[in-house]
Design a protein around this motif. Structure first.
Motif, mmCIF file in Angstrom:
data_model
loop_
_atom_site.group_PDB
_atom_site.id
_atom_site.type_symbol
_atom_site.label_atom_id
_atom_site.label_comp_id
_atom_site.label_asym_id
_atom_site.label_seq_id
_atom_site.Cartn_x
_atom_site.Cartn_y
_atom_site.Cartn_z
ATOM 1 N N GLN A 184 0.977 -1.285 0.122
ATOM 2 C CA GLN A 184 -0.074 0.061 0.113
ATOM 3 C C GLN A 184 1.078 1.220 -0.156
ATOM 4 O O GLN A 184 1.871 1.197 0.578
ATOM 5 N N GLN A 185 0.453 2.206 -0.980
ATOM 6 C CA GLN A 185 1.478 3.311 -1.170
ATOM 7 C C GLN A 185 0.509 4.585 -1.062
ATOM 8 O O GLN A 185 -0.503 4.778 -1.690
ATOM 9 N N ILE A 186 1.115 5.599 -0.292
ATOM 10 C CA ILE A 186 0.322 6.843 0.106
ATOM 11 C C ILE A 186 1.346 7.929 -0.297
ATOM 12 O O ILE A 186 2.677 7.955 0.252
ATOM 13 N N SER A 187 1.296 8.729 -1.348
ATOM 14 C CA SER A 187 2.084 9.683 -1.644
ATOM 15 C C SER A 187 1.716 11.128 -1.650
ATOM 16 O O SER A 187 0.248 11.453 -1.664
ATOM 17 N N GLN A 188 2.325 12.192 -1.285
ATOM 18 C CA GLN A 188 2.086 13.687 -1.381
ATOM 19 C C GLN A 188 3.202 14.292 -2.173
ATOM 20 O O GLN A 188 4.001 14.717 -1.665
ATOM 21 N N HIS A 194 6.513 10.188 0.732
ATOM 22 C CA HIS A 194 5.774 8.917 0.122
ATOM 23 C C HIS A 194 6.071 7.761 1.267
ATOM 24 O O HIS A 194 7.219 7.591 1.623
ATOM 25 N N LEU A 195 5.013 7.260 1.388
ATOM 26 C CA LEU A 195 5.074 6.059 2.386
ATOM 27 C C LEU A 195 4.776 4.499 1.763
ATOM 28 O O LEU A 195 3.387 4.703 0.968
ATOM 29 N N GLN A 196 5.198 3.903 1.910
ATOM 30 C CA GLN A 196 5.234 2.427 1.363
ATOM 31 C C GLN A 196 5.276 1.278 2.062
ATOM 32 O O GLN A 196 6.367 1.249 2.862
#
Length: 255
Positions: A184-188, A194-196
């Motif tokens: 799961q990947q969350i990007s700003q 970036h959090l992966q």
């Protein structure tokens, strides 16, 4: 970046504990033909069901070419508490839906507060459920078939919001064999963050699918922090205690 590093560890640190052999989950036959609605249902069916969980958790932390490893006791009561204890109780943490608490005997400090700092740091509301989901291999955000779409790329289902926000992008990668989360990947993008979270392997514990190896990659600007988690000797539904008391005379950490 130091605070970001500490909070990333916080994600990781506040979690897992002890006893019983487990079988690593191997890939079965892939199914690439599910519509989004059915895919999300199949993923939900795989959620682990238990009351308490205990394990030994090996944490490997890497930043700027330097690596540290620690093994701690981890306990969790589903939807109620996450407890971690290092050797000789040097560091102990308790996370509940209401707050995050920990103390460190190495420098006689403690923290006792809410999730606001974590939420501000990642640019989204963070709570107990999201931390719990991260550790259990569940998506940080609930997938609603009406709001999400799915596609297949390089042998993996990719599930994402139908309308990604400019400031905040979310991607969930699901295994086409067992429909568990692979990543799961969350990007700003504008904040260069970036959090992966990659789930490298799962294990079968009493017919429940539990993460075995997790890799968390946090990037801010040009700096990268990697935290690897290995859950060993996992057992479920034992009668567990979650003792926690901040020692007197410790100094409160102000984040």
């Amino acid at each position: 970046m130091y605070k970001f590093l500490k909070i990333t560890l916080g994600f990781v640190l506040f979690m897992f504990f002890n006893c019983k052999s487990a079988k690593t989950i191997s890939s079965g036959d892939a199914n690439y033909n599910l519509p989004t609605k059915q895919l999300i249902k199949e993923n939900a069916k795989q959620a682990a069901v238990f009351n308490t969980l205990q394990s030994r958790l090996k944490i490997t932390f890497t930043q700027k070419g330097k690596t540290q490893s620690h093994t701690v006791n981890f306990r969790a009561k589903k939807d109620e508490a996450i407890w971690i204890n290092a050797t000789f109780s040097v560091i102990r943490a308790l996370v509940t839906p209401e707050k995050v608490s920990f103390y460190n005997k190495l420098d006689n400090t403690y923290f006792d507060g809410d999730y606001k700092y974590l939420s501000d740091l990642l640019g989204t509301t963070l709570d107990f459920n999201k931390v719990q989901n991260l550790l259990l291999g569940e998506t940080l955000y609930a997938m609603n078939s009406g709001d999400y779409k799915a596609s297949v790329d390089e042998g993996t289902y990719i599930v994402q919001p139908k309308n990604q926000r400019d400031l905040f992008e979310i991607f969930f990668l699901l295994n086409p064999s067992n429909f568990k989360v692979k990543s799961q990947q969350i990007s700003q993008p504008r904040e260069f963050r970036h959090l992966q979270i990659d789930y490298l392997s799962y294990q079968d514990v009493e017919k429940q699918i539990i993460p075995e190896l997790i890799k968390v990659i946090a990037i801010e600007a040009a700096e990268e922090t990697i935290v690897e988690l290995e859950m060993k000797n996992v057992s479920l539904n034992e009668d567990l205690r979650f003792p926690f008391k901040i020692p007197s005379g410790f100094k409160e950490i102000q984040l």
